[in-house]
Design a protein around this motif. Structure first.
Motif, PDB file in Angstrom:
ATOM      1  N   LEU A 166       0.901  -1.106  -0.080  1.00 26.28           N
ATOM      2  CA  LEU A 166       0.112  -0.049  -0.145  1.00 26.28           C
ATOM      3  C   LEU A 166       1.043   1.374   0.053  1.00 26.28           C
ATOM      4  O   LEU A 166       1.364   1.812   1.036  1.00 26.28           O
ATOM      5  CB  LEU A 166      -0.909  -0.034   1.293  1.00 26.28           C
ATOM      6  CG  LEU A 166      -1.885  -1.122   1.533  1.00 26.28           C
ATOM      7  CD1 LEU A 166      -2.501  -0.985   2.732  1.00 26.28           C
ATOM      8  CD2 LEU A 166      -2.743  -1.277   0.222  1.00 26.28           C
ATOM      9  N   PRO A 167       1.100   1.780  -1.051  1.00 27.30           N
ATOM     10  CA  PRO A 167       1.813   2.917  -1.076  1.00 27.30           C
ATOM     11  C   PRO A 167       1.466   4.241  -0.716  1.00 27.30           C
ATOM     12  O   PRO A 167       0.123   4.089  -0.395  1.00 27.30           O
ATOM     13  CB  PRO A 167       2.500   3.264  -2.756  1.00 27.30           C
ATOM     14  CG  PRO A 167       1.917   2.039  -3.368  1.00 27.30           C
ATOM     15  CD  PRO A 167       0.786   1.468  -2.701  1.00 27.30           C
ATOM     16  N   GLY A 168       2.219   5.438  -0.536  1.00 23.18           N
ATOM     17  CA  GLY A 168       1.386   6.737   0.034  1.00 23.18           C
ATOM     18  C   GLY A 168       0.966   7.266  -0.962  1.00 23.18           C
ATOM     19  O   GLY A 168       0.700   6.759  -1.987  1.00 23.18           O
ATOM     20  N   GLY A 169       0.192   8.412  -0.614  1.00 22.84           N
ATOM     21  CA  GLY A 169      -0.759   9.083  -1.664  1.00 22.84           C
ATOM     22  C   GLY A 169      -1.553   9.917  -0.789  1.00 22.84           C
ATOM     23  O   GLY A 169      -1.094  10.692   0.152  1.00 22.84           O
ATOM     24  N   TYR A 170      -2.986  10.132  -1.263  1.00 24.33           N
ATOM     25  CA  TYR A 170      -3.840  11.165  -0.473  1.00 24.33           C
ATOM     26  C   TYR A 170      -5.260  10.528  -0.206  1.00 24.33           C
ATOM     27  O   TYR A 170      -6.354  10.811  -0.691  1.00 24.33           O
ATOM     28  CB  TYR A 170      -4.115  12.073  -1.767  1.00 24.33           C
ATOM     29  CG  TYR A 170      -3.341  13.072  -2.082  1.00 24.33           C
ATOM     30  CD1 TYR A 170      -2.859  14.056  -1.484  1.00 24.33           C
ATOM     31  CD2 TYR A 170      -2.727  12.924  -3.405  1.00 24.33           C
ATOM     32  CE1 TYR A 170      -1.809  15.250  -1.835  1.00 24.33           C
ATOM     33  CE2 TYR A 170      -1.622  13.636  -3.877  1.00 24.33           C
ATOM     34  CZ  TYR A 170      -1.257  14.680  -3.150  1.00 24.33           C
ATOM     35  OH  TYR A 170      -0.277  15.613  -3.541  1.00 24.33           O
ATOM     36  N   ARG A 226       3.427  -4.558   8.395  1.00 20.24           N
ATOM     37  CA  ARG A 226       4.692  -3.714   8.786  1.00 20.24           C
ATOM     38  C   ARG A 226       4.135  -2.229   8.051  1.00 20.24           C
ATOM     39  O   ARG A 226       3.555  -2.120   6.753  1.00 20.24           O
ATOM     40  CB  ARG A 226       5.748  -3.867   8.174  1.00 20.24           C
ATOM     41  CG  ARG A 226       6.537  -5.188   8.509  1.00 20.24           C
ATOM     42  CD  ARG A 226       6.798  -5.375  10.104  1.00 20.24           C
ATOM     43  NE  ARG A 226       7.079  -6.498  10.613  1.00 20.24           N
ATOM     44  CZ  ARG A 226       6.367  -7.547  11.226  1.00 20.24           C
ATOM     45  NH1 ARG A 226       5.086  -7.164  11.432  1.00 20.24           N
ATOM     46  NH2 ARG A 226       6.823  -8.613  11.719  1.00 20.24           N
ATOM     47  N   ALA A 227       4.071  -1.119   8.803  1.00 21.74           N
ATOM     48  CA  ALA A 227       3.521   0.257   8.469  1.00 21.74           C
ATOM     49  C   ALA A 227       4.358   1.169   9.008  1.00 21.74           C
ATOM     50  O   ALA A 227       4.667   1.098  10.112  1.00 21.74           O
ATOM     51  CB  ALA A 227       2.134   0.031   9.001  1.00 21.74           C
ATOM     52  N   SER A 228       4.344   2.305   8.108  1.00 23.11           N
ATOM     53  CA  SER A 228       5.404   3.358   8.747  1.00 23.11           C
ATOM     54  C   SER A 228       5.250   4.412   7.514  1.00 23.11           C
ATOM     55  O   SER A 228       4.741   4.644   6.639  1.00 23.11           O
ATOM     56  CB  SER A 228       6.733   3.174   8.730  1.00 23.11           C
ATOM     57  OG  SER A 228       7.811   4.144   9.000  1.00 23.11           O
ATOM     58  N   ALA A 245       2.844  -1.191   4.365  1.00 22.83           N
ATOM     59  CA  ALA A 245       1.934   0.035   3.924  1.00 22.83           C
ATOM     60  C   ALA A 245       2.873   1.387   4.486  1.00 22.83           C
ATOM     61  O   ALA A 245       3.411   1.431   5.400  1.00 22.83           O
ATOM     62  CB  ALA A 245       0.830  -0.087   5.001  1.00 22.83           C
ATOM     63  N   GLU A 246       3.027   2.111   3.260  1.00 22.16           N
ATOM     64  CA  GLU A 246       3.846   3.554   3.528  1.00 22.16           C
ATOM     65  C   GLU A 246       2.988   4.793   3.651  1.00 22.16           C
ATOM     66  O   GLU A 246       2.139   4.861   2.878  1.00 22.16           O
ATOM     67  CB  GLU A 246       4.846   3.662   2.344  1.00 22.16           C
ATOM     68  CG  GLU A 246       5.623   2.405   2.286  1.00 22.16           C
ATOM     69  CD  GLU A 246       6.683   2.847   0.829  1.00 22.16           C
ATOM     70  OE1 GLU A 246       7.791   2.188   1.005  1.00 22.16           O
ATOM     71  OE2 GLU A 246       6.240   3.848  -0.013  1.00 22.16           O
TER      72      GLU A 246
END
Length: 440
Positions: free
Chosen positions: A292-296, A416-418, A326-327
């Protein structure tokens, strides 16, 4: 390399205009972006028709940068590199890369509210760093022909000035101000090109305006004056640790912060990539791991809350013990709730315990590294939200700058998320581990 004295001067506008103009004329153009930027590359890819890679001495390393530029040069007529922030901003900065690789810089300066001072800025940019390769200057947001004449007169020739096809030393023209091709922005940067129906029309208007400048009228010989030689590179061969595994990548307007190099690294590790859209409530496709990449997500909370199929399939994926990375924006919907800038709390997916709240200003920005059991994984952070969670952090990233703040890396089950955005090529071994069942 297209640079400027500060952000907001028009680097992206000029780079995209040049790429579009030259691509329309039949030339093969590749564009790169300095620094860990996700948004500007969307415009450059649309303008040039080719994927855009990021170049950063700290993230990539010099060898990786040289290899990427050499590979691009083998199949291109021209390479454009957009700088980051101001020419001398950051450690390392765009000027460091230009000096180290011998790349001439084109300075873009917003001249909309100045005349003679323009020349002083040009002189400062040109002479502040000894040994900086110089191509010239382009004035942006020029008001009129008379204004352009005053700006050009302020650019004084010096001993390093060169007569480029009859162009006054250092002066490469002025780009007029126009609402027809302004590139709209939001809190994290430019609006993504794919979200605007008239994106191509804006680029064409930009290209038409650029064609009227001295820079836009250069022929191949004129461009060749700034040629930079690069030695052949030896491609890095990666062990196929993800061979036979499928990684599902979220990709839509809410999850759009992906480096092309990260996708390439996963494929080089042997992974098959499949894409899905949480915004359209697509369930997670059959896969062994999810990214799950970053975004809005904060702009699309209503659609994300409605997406029951996507949430249910992701919950089932996690319950089966399958990895999720997940970023930043990709992490935010996983928590119990998201409080928007106006104070409204929106219940989210409740796959991780905790709350996310948007902030009125930037919370963190800068390079980061994660010292994983598989070695250092480099990346960066850039976010306008804060997260509170009862989960203990699995790890803390290390800021790459003395002005930075560390980021928590959360771990619960296979998740894992950050806020940390990872640059996968910096450590393919650690990257592979993120998408294996025995996750970091």
């Amino acid at each position: 390399m297209v640079v400027a004295p500060a952000s907001g001067q028009g680097k992206t506008t000029v780079t995209a205009a040049l790429a579009r103009l030259l691509t329309r004329s039949g030339q093969r153009v590749r564009v790169f972006k300095c620094g860990p930027d996700f948004l500007d590359p969307h415009w450059h890819q649309l303008a040039s028709g080719h994927p855009v890679h990021n170049l950063d001495l700290w993230l990539n390393g010099e060898g990786d940068i040289r290899a990427r530029l050499h590979d691009a040069a083998a199949n291109s007529d021209l390479i454009l590199i957009e700088g980051v922030m101001g020419l001398f901003d950051g450690e390392p900065c765009a000027a460091d890369l230009a000096v180290k690789l011998g790349i001439p810089v084109l300075a873009v300066i917003d001249a909309g509210a100045m005349a003679g001072t323009f020349g002083a800025l040009v002189h400062g940019l040109r002479n502040y760093r000894p040994g900086l390769p110089w191509a010239g200057v382009l004035a942006n947001r020029v008001v009129s022909e008379g204004h352009e004449t005053m700006l050009q007169a302020s650019v004084r020739s010096d001993e390093r000035g060169a007569d480029l096809a009859g162009i006054d030393a250092g002066w490469l023209g002025g780009l007029r101000r126009s609402a027809d091709f302004a590139l709209p922005e939001r809190h994290l940067g430019l609006t993504i090109a794919s979200e605007l129906r008239d994106a191509v029309a804006r680029l064409d208007a930009l290209a038409d305006a650029m064609a009227a400048t001295s820079l836009g009228r250069l022929d191949a010989e004129g461009w060749q004056r700034w040629a930079v030689p690069f030695e052949a590179s030896t491609p890095q061969r990666l062990a196929p640790r993800l061979q036979g595994r499928t990684v599902a990548v979220a990709r839509d307007a809410a999850f759009c912060f992906t480096y092309q190099a990260n996708l390439d690294t996963l494929r080089a590790l042997g992974a098959e990539l499949v894409f899905f859209s949480p915004l359209t409530d697509q369930p997670v496709p059959a896969c062994n791991a999810v990214w799950l990449p970053g975004g809005y997500p904060e702009l699309h909370t209503e659609a994300l809350v409605r997406g029951t199929q996507c949430r249910a399939s992701l919950a089932a994926h996690i319950a089966a013990g399958q990895p999720v990375w997940a970023e930043c924006g990709g992490m935010m919907p996983l928590f119990d709730g998201l409080t928007l800038a106006d104070g409204t709390r929106v219940p989210m997916w409740s796959l991780l315990p905790g709350e996310v709240a948007m902030q009125p200003q930037l919370v963190a920005l800068g390079p980061q590294s994660w010292n994983t059991p598989r070695g250092e994984l480099r990346g960066h952070t850039f976010h306008f939200s804060l997260t509170t969670s009862p989960m203990a952090a699995l790890a803390q990233t290390v800021p790459g700058s003395k002005f930075g703040r560390s980021e928590a890396v959360y771990g619960q089950g296979p998740v894992r998320a950050s806020y940390f955005h990872a640059w996968f090529p910096s450590n393919p071994e650690a990257t592979a581990q993120l998408f294996l069942s025995e996750a970091i």
